[in-house]
Design a protein around this motif. Sequence first.
Motif: not given
Length: 218
Positions: A35-37, A90-92, A138-140, A173-175, A177-179
Motif C-alpha cells: 500500500l505504501h509503495h 522523501n519516499h524515493q 512527518g519525517w525524521t 524514517c517516515d512517521v 500513520e500510513h507507514a
Amino acid sequence: MSDTLGVATYPFKLPALRHDYGALEPYFDERTMRLHHDRHHKHYVDALNAALKDLPQLHGKGLAHLLSHIEVVPAAARTAVVNNGGGHANHQLLWKVIGPEGTKPEGLLLAAIKSQFDSLENFKNRFTEAAVKQFASGWTFLALDPASDRLEIVSLPNHGTLHGSGKRALLVCDVWEHAYYLKYENRRPEFVQAFWHVVDWNAVGERLVTQHEALRTA
Ligand code: MN3
C-alpha cells in the motif's frame, strides 16, 4: 548517486522497490509495503505530474531543483509541488535506505556517529525520540550539514524535505500513520524500534562517503 534524486525530470516515475514487498517482514509487513509503495507513493508521483502538466517551462527541471527553488513554480501550483514533490522525494530516499540485510554502520559513518553522538546507541535513542515526538505526520532525517561537516537529526512535518537547506539527507524514517498503522496501530514507538531492523547501513554509509567526496571536489 551524485544527488539524492539523480537527474530525473517530468514526467516523474514511481521507482521500483529494490526487494520484494515481503522482504522486510516481520518488521515492515508486506501489506503495508504494498500500500505504501503502490498507492501512497504512486499518488504523490501522479499528483506531482498533474501539478506540473501545464507548466512546460519546468519540465526540464529535476525535483531537487524545484524543491530548492520553489519560487520558480507559479504560486497556484506551489503547494501541490511542495506536498507531492516532497512526498515523492522523501519516499524515493526511504526505499534506498531500507533493506532486508542485517547491516551495521561501519567505517566513516560509524566514526562520524560516535564522534557526534558518543555512541551508536545514543544516536539511535535521540533519532527515535525525534521520530516518536514528531507531531502528526512527518519525517525524521539523519543529515550531513556540509557547512560544519557535522551530522544532525532533523524532524520535519508533512512532506518537508532538506532540499534548499543545504543539508544532505543520509537516512530517513517516515512517521506518517500510513507507514505503520495496519501493523502497529497507534504504537509509533514500536514501529520506530522495528525501523532499526530494516535500515540498510551500507546504503547510508555510501551516502555519507559520496557526500564527503562531493564536498572535497566542489
Ligand atoms: Mn509514506
